[in-house]
Design an enzyme around this catalytic site. Structure first.
Site, short mmCIF file in Angstrom:
data_model
loop_
_atom_site.label_atom_id
_atom_site.label_comp_id
_atom_site.label_asym_id
_atom_site.label_seq_id
_atom_site.Cartn_x
_atom_site.Cartn_y
_atom_site.Cartn_z
N LYS A 407 0.85 -1.21 0.00
CA LYS A 407 0.00 0.00 0.00
C LYS A 407 0.88 1.25 0.00
CE LYS A 407 -3.62 -2.57 2.23
NZ LYS A 407 -4.81 -2.56 3.02
N GLU A 494 -9.74 -0.38 -1.96
CA GLU A 494 -9.41 1.01 -1.60
C GLU A 494 -9.40 1.89 -2.84
OE1 GLU A 494 -5.80 0.09 0.47
OE2 GLU A 494 -6.95 -0.82 2.10
N GLY A 570 -7.66 -4.69 6.87
CA GLY A 570 -7.05 -3.75 7.81
C GLY A 570 -7.85 -3.56 9.09
N SER A 610 -6.82 -9.15 6.70
CA SER A 610 -6.29 -9.45 8.03
C SER A 610 -5.74 -10.88 8.13
CB SER A 610 -7.36 -9.22 9.11
OG SER A 610 -7.77 -7.87 9.07
C1 PEP Z 1 -5.15 -5.76 1.48
O1 PEP Z 1 -5.23 -4.55 1.60
O2 PEP Z 1 -5.03 -6.28 0.39
C2 PEP Z 1 -5.16 -6.54 2.71
C3 PEP Z 1 -5.48 -7.80 2.66
O3 PEP Z 1 -4.83 -5.90 3.84
P1 PEP Z 1 -4.68 -6.52 5.30
O4 PEP Z 1 -3.95 -7.80 5.15
O5 PEP Z 1 -3.93 -5.50 6.03
O6 PEP Z 1 -6.07 -6.71 5.79
#
Ligand code: PEP
Length: 649
Positions: A407, A494, A570, A610
């Protein structure tokens, strides 16, 4: 319907190429003479040596046969269909010229086996060209009848058969099939008689003129009762003189038994004298038309045995009858009779030694493919048992991947440090799955310099939906590719949410990414409200339909899907392994509906949201979860490695 048309055209082309290649290969000297005729028509004959025309004859006929076999077995479909189309374009233009200018009467496309007029040949080629264009447009519609892994056997066997067994043997001895009017069994006496009586006959140019007194002795030779030996040499200057002793022995034998022996040639007196000098030949020499001599036997010199005006034997100079074979009166010996091997037995020989082995190979290959398919379906059944623990063997069919999504984190220096650490760690302890890191644009070129991309793939997190131009701040797919990256994440929630990326925009991005050879990790997933409303299936289906289901099967196969429930990204909230598996299985089922089960089975579907080292093993143990797209936990080498190692558990 289109597939049927392509396959019909492919079969027509295959048969035409195999037949035309075979009949030429069976008579390489005849094909060489035909090439010579073309060169004469073009005024080039004197510039091209005989050896070269013979080489062209061999290459041309073998290549035609080989291409026909490739079409029949659908081998190297794109390349073969392209070559066939180019060949047909050239041949159609050439035969149009032949039909209009008529420099030679028979193009020789089927050797002596089938003689077509020049216009017939042209129209035949127009039909074949149309078929070749259709096949070229849709080469992958040609159904394979043998697995790719076994195609080499067909190719090598066919090449060996046509080059060694057919061409080589025909050159060394005589053509196995003789389509000319002087084949064994021909009653020359009758044929010639009909010609004399004014009937249409292929023997119009056949005459035998005694060189000594210029007398025409055709009738005398053909009316001769019993046996007559004819040594045939269009040009004694070019005749092979390695079997002189054998020829002289046969001549002596003929004299001992009272069989007339003549040498028929179109050579000059000088050529004859030279031959007499080197061979000590005592037999009489007679003048005959050169083309007729070349037609009578494809060997220089070659030997013919007539019995009561019928051709009963022919020998190449390489395979003359041995002293054991002719040591008594011919009436009592085997070679004094018409041979028993007829066309049917030769065809049977080819069926036994060429067609049958390929047929058996094809059947064995199909059985093997079928057993593999059964095996696969068994595995699929085991896999659809959702309670099955992680089992690498069951998942072997598709690639397992753990991809990091950094990101908007890490400055250049920190990013490089993280990538280096990961690089070293995974080099020391090889992962059991594909690993990818997707970084901000600014990191790509630097990281690509040192990253061992055999172990860790590199990707961007986005690319523009435009090819290039005045789009300040954007980075195109081509630019991403030029950094050395191989992947790009598209459709992340996002970007859909904050940058309003619509399915249409994403569709463009996917096309541009693929055009630039980037592998797309395409994200889909529902929001919390949508999940609570039970609309998750509907949402992911619409996302796939909106941006990637427009792709061809071939292009879709290059896509990696990442299912990421937005409510889990997230937030620390992970979908349970069961929840994730349920929707992964659903995603796979709609891919199967669209592209078929085989594509669905081969599509890698990652889970994201996550995901951590602690929950990865349980998630990855599910049959339809092929790895993860990792956000937060990809920012530390140890955390990321923990997830990667889930594939080792
Ligand atoms: C992502 O943004 O692709 C993602 C899976 O983030 P996280 O693992 O932080 O949930």
């Amino acid at each position: 319907m289109r597939k049927i048309a392509v396959n019909v055209c492919r079969l027509v082309l295959a048969v035409a190429f195999i037949l035309s290649g075979f009949v030429k290969a069976v008579d390489p000297l005849g094909t060489q003479y035909k090439i010579h005729d073309y060169l004469v028509a073009l005024g080039l004959a004197s510039f091209v040596p005989d050896l070269l025309t013979l080489a062209v004859s061999v290459v041309q006929s073998s290549a035609e046969f080989f291409l026909g076999i490739c079409l029949l077995f659908a081998i190297r479909r794109r390349l073969v269909s392209l070559i066939v189309m180019i060949l047909m374009v050239v041949m159609t233009l050439l035969t149009l010229w032949l039909a209009i200018a008529n420099p030679i009467s028979d193009c020789g496309c089927f050797g002596d086996a089938l003689v077509l007029t020049n216009w017939q040949t042209f129209w035949k080629n127009v039909v074949l060209l149309a078929a070749a264009i259709l096949v070229r447009c849709y080469p992958l519609d040609m159904g394979r009848i043998i697995s790719r892994s076994n195609q080499w056997i067909v190719m090598n066997y066919s090449a060996f058969f046509i080059l060694v067994i057919i061409t080589g043997r025909s050159l060394y001895t005589l053509p196995q099939f003789d389509f000319r009017p002087y084949h064994i069994g021909t009653n020359l006496r009758e044929g010639w008689q009909r010609m004399i009586e004014g009937e249409d006959s292929p023997y119009a140019e056949f005459f035998i003129e005694n060189m000594e007194d210029g007398e025409d002795i055709t009738e005398q030779v053909l009316q001769q009762e019993g046996y007559t030996f004819l040594l045939v040499s269009p040009h004694l200057e070019q005749a092979d003189d390695s079997e002189l002793d054998e020829l002289n022995r046969i001549y002596e034998y003929s004299q001992d038994h009272g069989y007339p022996f003549y040498c028929l040639t179109a050579s000059s007196q000088r050529g004859i004298s030279r031959w007499q000098d080197i061979t000590g030949a005592e037999y009489p020499f007679c003048l005959t038309d050169e083309t007729t001599l070349k037609t009578i036997i494809r060997s220089n010199p070659g030997l013919l045995l007539l019995k009561d005006g019928v051709i009963i034997r022919k020998w190449s100079h390489n395979a003359l009858p041995t002293a054991e074979e002719i040591n008594g009166p011919l009436e009592e010996s085997e070679i004094g009779q018409l041979p028993s091997d007829n066309v049917a037995s030769k065809i049977l020989w080819i069926l036994t030694w060429f067609v049958l082995p390929l047929l058996l190979l094809t059947v064995a290959d199909r059985l093997w493919a079928w057993s593999r398919w059964l095996n696969k379906s068994e595995k699929r059944e085991v896999k659809s048992d959702h309670n099955n623990p992680l089992n690498n063997e069951q998942k072997i069919m598709r690639k397992k991947i753990v991809a990091g999504n950094w990101k908007m984190n890490m400055n250049l220096q920190d990013g490089i440090a993280l990538a280096k650490e990961l690089n070293e760690t995974l080099k020391a302890d090889k992962p059991n799955c594909g690993v990818v890191i997707c970084t901000p644009f600014i990191h790509l070129a630097s990281i690509a310099q040192f990253l061992d991309q055999d172990i860790i793939g590199l990707g961007a997190e986005n690319c523009a939906d435009k090819e290039k131009g005045a789009f300040t701040g954007e980075v195109s797919a081509e630019m991403v590719k030029s950094t050395g990256a191989q992947y790009v994440i598209l459709g992340h929630s996002e970007r859909r949410e904050y940058y309003k990326e619509t399915p249409e925009i994403l569709k463009e991005k996917v096309l541009l990414a693929q055009k630039n050879d980037l592998k797309v990790i395409f994200c889909i997933g529902e929001s919390l409200e949508e999940r609570e409303a039970g609309k998750q299936n509907e949402v992911v289906k619409a996302e796939l339909e909106g941006s990637v289901f427009n792709l061809s099967e071939e292009d879709f196969r290059k896509i990696v899907i990442a299912y990421e429930p937005i409510w889990a990204i997230g937030t620390g909230k992970t979908a349970t392994a069961e929840q994730a598996e349920e929707i992964h299985a659903y995603i796979r089922s709609i891919i199967a509906e669209k592209y078929g089960q085989a594509v669905a089975d081969d599509t890698t579907i990652l889970y994201g949201g996550s995901c951590k080292a602690s929950n990865a093993p349980e998630l990855f143990a599910k049959p339809d979860i092929d790895g993860g797209l990792i956000g937060g936990a990809s920012l530390k080498a140890a955390d990321f490695k923990g997830i990667i190692d889930a594939w080792k558990k």
